[in-house]
Design an enzyme around this catalytic site. Structure first.
Site, mmCIF file in Angstrom:
data_model
loop_
_atom_site.group_PDB
_atom_site.id
_atom_site.type_symbol
_atom_site.label_atom_id
_atom_site.label_comp_id
_atom_site.label_asym_id
_atom_site.label_seq_id
_atom_site.Cartn_x
_atom_site.Cartn_y
_atom_site.Cartn_z
ATOM 1 N N ASP A 17 42.367 39.606 64.224
ATOM 2 C CA ASP A 17 41.487 38.444 64.125
ATOM 3 C C ASP A 17 42.254 37.206 63.685
ATOM 4 O O ASP A 17 41.971 36.089 64.128
ATOM 5 C CB ASP A 17 40.321 38.728 63.161
ATOM 6 N N ARG A 18 43.272 37.407 62.854
ATOM 7 C CA ARG A 18 44.075 36.280 62.378
ATOM 8 C C ARG A 18 44.935 35.722 63.507
ATOM 9 O O ARG A 18 45.138 34.505 63.607
ATOM 10 C CB ARG A 18 44.917 36.719 61.181
ATOM 11 N N THR A 38 19.801 32.554 34.856
ATOM 12 C CA THR A 38 20.938 33.428 35.180
ATOM 13 C C THR A 38 21.328 33.279 36.648
ATOM 14 O O THR A 38 22.505 33.142 36.986
ATOM 15 C CB THR A 38 20.559 34.892 34.881
ATOM 16 N N SER A 77 35.105 43.453 63.057
ATOM 17 C CA SER A 77 35.471 43.157 61.674
ATOM 18 C C SER A 77 34.927 44.251 60.763
ATOM 19 O O SER A 77 34.208 45.142 61.208
ATOM 20 C CB SER A 77 34.914 41.793 61.258
ATOM 21 N N ASN A 78 35.255 44.158 59.482
ATOM 22 C CA ASN A 78 34.897 45.233 58.555
ATOM 23 C C ASN A 78 33.387 45.423 58.435
ATOM 24 O O ASN A 78 32.907 46.555 58.435
ATOM 25 C CB ASN A 78 35.496 44.946 57.174
ATOM 26 N N GLY A 116 46.638 40.944 61.010
ATOM 27 C CA GLY A 116 45.340 41.316 61.567
ATOM 28 C C GLY A 116 45.089 40.648 62.906
ATOM 29 O O GLY A 116 45.420 39.465 63.105
#
Length: 248
Positions: A97-98, A172, A11-12, A95
């Site tokens: 992975d998909r 915050t 993966s990325n 993709g």
């Protein structure tokens, strides 16, 4: 004897690696994708192991293929047997992975199904009632949203997404957590509602989530009853079973 398969999901951000038998996936380990070399890939496999490879990073995918030239190798793509059909205009653009997620969802849960994969991007992949991959949705990942605020503003900190104590933040950091997690659940809920509407399926839709933040986000979404952290790797194991001959 080493496990029959070595499963590799490039993966990325991270690459996941796991040994597997035909019946079960073993312990998973992760490496940063950017750091992996051909030598690293070659060192992962035992002699005789069958490799099932999924890659969404073309340069690293080519390195891995070269490293495993001496092994039986299946590289996931639309032409391999997924156990699910593909009803999509340009199958080569999906993709890997998909496709692995679709293969896992079809065998483990059935169809129709939606896989929500919380990675660098969040992807939704849809199987029709007939069990065909018909398309999906891609949206920014949870960390991409929070990192964007940190990078583009002078005073907002980098946060690690976690369950907010309240929707009304008293600092915050807490305000950012509320925006990230509740906002992200809203994004996922709305996309799932539209997918369900377009499919015309009121009941029997299997919605399964996977990826890094699957458990966190699904915890507040009654729409998602199934969380499978390593669904993509399970898909690779299933694809291995479908594409390598079985010698009993």
């Amino acid at each position: 004897m080493p496990p029959e398969y070595l499963l590799i999901d490039i993966s990325n951000s991270y690459t996941k690696i796991a040994p597997a038998s035909r019946e079960a996936t073993g312990r998973v380990w992760r490496r940063r994708t950017a750091e992996l070399t051909k030598r690293d890939f070659a060192a992962m496999a035992r002699p005789g192991q069958k490799i099932v490879l999924s890659s969404v990073v073309p340069a690293k995918g080519r390195l891995a293929q070269a490293a495993f030239a001496g092994h039986p190798l299946v590289t996931v793509g639309p032409k391999v047997n997924l156990g699910a059909g593909i009803d999509y205009p340009r199958p080569a653009s999906i993709g890997a992975d998909r496709l692995a997620n679709a293969a896992a969802a079809r065998q483990l849960y059935g169809a129709p199904a939606v896989v929500v994969d919380f990675g660098t991007a969040v992807t939704f992949d849809i199987l029709s009632p007939e069990g065909n991959y018909i398309g999906g949705v891609i949206a920014p990942g949870l960390e991409a949203m929070t990192d964007y605020l940190f990078q583009r503003t002078a005073l907002l900190p980098r946060i690690k997404p976690a369950e907010p104590a309240s929707a009304i933040g008293k600092s915050t950091r807490k305000a950012m957590l509320a925006g990230a997690v509740y906002g992200y659940r809203g994004l996922v809920r709305e996309i799932l509602a539209e997918i369900r509407r377009e499919l015309g399926v009121r009941r029997g839709l299997h919605i399964v989530s996977t990826g890094g933040y699957a458990k966190l986000i699904a915890a507040g979404l009654p729409e998602i009853k199934l969380v499978h952290p390593n669904l993509t790797l399970e898909g690779l194991r299933i694809i291995g079973n479908l594409n390598f001959p079985h010698h009993s």
